[in-house]
Design a protein around this motif. Structure first.
Motif, PDB file in Angstrom:
ATOM      1  N   TRP A  31       0.878  -1.160   0.000  1.00  0.00           N
ATOM      2  CA  TRP A  31       0.000   0.000   0.000  1.00  0.00           C
ATOM      3  C   TRP A  31       0.919   1.214   0.000  1.00  0.00           C
ATOM      4  N   LEU A  32       0.729   2.099  -0.958  1.00  0.00           N
ATOM      5  CA  LEU A  32       1.657   3.215  -1.151  1.00  0.00           C
ATOM      6  C   LEU A  32       0.893   4.523  -1.232  1.00  0.00           C
ATOM      7  N   ALA A  33       1.517   5.599  -0.760  1.00  0.00           N
ATOM      8  CA  ALA A  33       0.903   6.920  -0.866  1.00  0.00           C
ATOM      9  C   ALA A  33       1.999   7.968  -0.906  1.00  0.00           C
ATOM     10  N   CYS A  34       1.722   9.092  -1.579  1.00  0.00           N
ATOM     11  CA  CYS A  34       2.676  10.204  -1.506  1.00  0.00           C
ATOM     12  C   CYS A  34       1.966  11.512  -1.786  1.00  0.00           C
ATOM     13  N   ASP A  35       2.537  12.598  -1.281  1.00  0.00           N
ATOM     14  CA  ASP A  35       2.092  13.933  -1.657  1.00  0.00           C
ATOM     15  C   ASP A  35       3.350  14.768  -1.900  1.00  0.00           C
ATOM     16  N   THR A  36       3.237  16.080  -1.848  1.00  0.00           N
ATOM     17  CA  THR A  36       4.397  16.899  -2.218  1.00  0.00           C
ATOM     18  C   THR A  36       5.443  16.983  -1.110  1.00  0.00           C
ATOM     19  N   SER A  37       5.154  16.444   0.077  1.00  0.00           N
ATOM     20  CA  SER A  37       6.152  16.534   1.139  1.00  0.00           C
ATOM     21  C   SER A  37       6.540  15.191   1.738  1.00  0.00           C
TER      22      SER A  37
END
Ligand code: ZN
Length: 289
Positions: free
Chosen positions: A153-159
Motif C-alpha cells: 500500500w503506497l501513498a505520496c504527496d508533495t512533502s
C-alpha cells in the motif's frame, strides 16, 4: 515525521511487514527536478516501494528499481542501498505528462537490479508491467520472480511518501491462509491519508492491536547520491580519449551533470589530459622524455 523503516512480524503467523516513511528523503528528490505532478505521484510511490523491497532483502549493495517506458516518460529510476541511502530520477519529454502510470509510461518493463558494494551486478529481474499502479506492478513482480505473496500500500504527496508491505513467508503455506487474509483485510482499511500522517507504531496499533506483533527497532532512511568525481572520471575513460578531445575542441570544457542530484562536474583540457594520463602512467612518462 522522521525518515524511517519499521520492520514487524506476526508472532503466530508466517507474515512479516515493513512500514516506510520518507520525509526529507522525498523532498530532497523533489528539490533536484521540477517533476510534472502526475510523474511526481508515481515517483513518490516508487521511492516508498523501493525502500520496502530493499528492506526485505539480505544483501550488501544497492537495489536499483527501474521502469523503462515507451510513453512520455521513458525512465523512472529509484535506488536504495542496504544502508537505506536513496536517490531517484526520471526522464520524460513533452508537456503530455498526465494521467495514471500507464498513460505516462505506455508499454514497458520493470527492471530490478542488485549491485554489490564492489560494483558487480549480482541479480537482475525483468517483468512486463502488469497490475494497477506501482503497488500492483511490484506485487506481480514478487509473485512471478520470487514466488512470494506480497502486498503493498503506497501513498505520496508533495512533502512525504509512505508505504506498507506485507509478505507471506513460505513455510506452513497450507495452514496460514486465514491469518494472511485477515492481515490483508485489516491493512486494506488503512487510507492513504492515514498511511502518510500516522507514525509506524500508530499504524500498527490502528491495524493490528488485537494481533501479537513483534516490532523491531526503526532504521533511518536518507537521501544520498553516490556520484563522485572519480566515477565521472571513470565514465570519461570509457568514452575514450578521442571522443573526449573532440568534445573539448567543440565546447572548451566537459560538463557533466549528475542526473540524480544535479551536482556539476567540469573538466577542462588539463583535467581531461590527467584523466587519460593517470590511466597510462608508463605511456605518459614515456612521452615526457
Ligand atoms: Zn549525484
Amino acid at each position: 515525521m522522521k525518515d524511517s523503516l519499521q520492520r514487524f512480524v506476526f508472532e503466530h503467523a508466517p507474515i512479516r511487514g515493513e512500514i516506510v516513511h520518507l520525509d526529507a528523503t522525498w523532498r530532497a528528490v523533489l528539490e533536484h527536478h521540477d517533476y510534472p505532478p502526475a510523474l511526481r505521484a508515481v515517483l513518490g510511490e516508487m521511492m516508498a516501494a523501493a525502500a520496502l523491497l530493499a528492506a526485505t532483502l539480505k544483501f550488501d549493495g544497492t537495489l536499483i528499481m527501474q521502469i523503462q517506458g515507451s510513453g512520455p516518460v521513458r525512465l523512472l529510476v529509484v535506488e536504495c542501498t542496504s544502508e537505506h541511502h536513496m536517490r531517484a530520477t526520471a526522464k520524460w519529454s513533452g508537456a503530455q505528462v498526465s494521467g495514471a502510470l500507464r498513460d505516462l509510461v505506455g508499454a514497458g518493463k520493470l527492471v530490478i537490479t542488485l549491485v554489490s558494494d564492489s560494483g558487480r551486478q549480482s541479480y537482475q529481474g525483468v517483468v512486463e508491467l502488469e497490475g494497477a499502479g506501482i503497488a500492483g506492478i511490484l506485487e506481480h513482480y514478487m509473485q512471478t520472480s520470487e514466488q512470494l505473496a506480497t502486498r503493498l500500500w503506497l501513498a505520496c504527496d508533495t512533502s512525504q511518501a509512505a508505504g506498507l508491505l506485507l509478505q507471506k513467508l513460505p513455510q506452513r503455506a497450507e495452514t496460514d491462509t486465514d491469518d494472511w487474509q485477515r492481515a490483508l483485510h485489516l491493512a486494506s482499511t488503512l487510507t492513504g491519508h492515514e498511511l502518510l500522517e500516522l507514525a509506524a507504531p500508530q499504524i500498527l496499533h490502528r491495524l493490528y492491536h488485537e494481533e501479537d506483533i513483534r516490532v523491531f527497532t526503526p532504521r533511518p532512511v536518507s537521501f544520498r547520491c553516490s556520484c563522485t568525481r572519480e566515477r565521472v572520471t571513470a565514465m570519461l575513460r570509457m568514452l575514450g580519449h578521442d571522443e573526449v578531445k573532440s568534445i573539448l575542441n567543440e565546447r572548451g570544457t566537459i560538463d557533466v551533470n549528475c542526473e540524480f542530484c544535479n551536482r556539476k562536474y567540469q573538466f577542462d583540457r588539463v583535467d581531461a589530459e590527467q584523466v587519460f594520463a593517470a590511466e597510462h602512467p608508463l605511456h605518459a612518462g614515456a612521452t615526457r622524455h
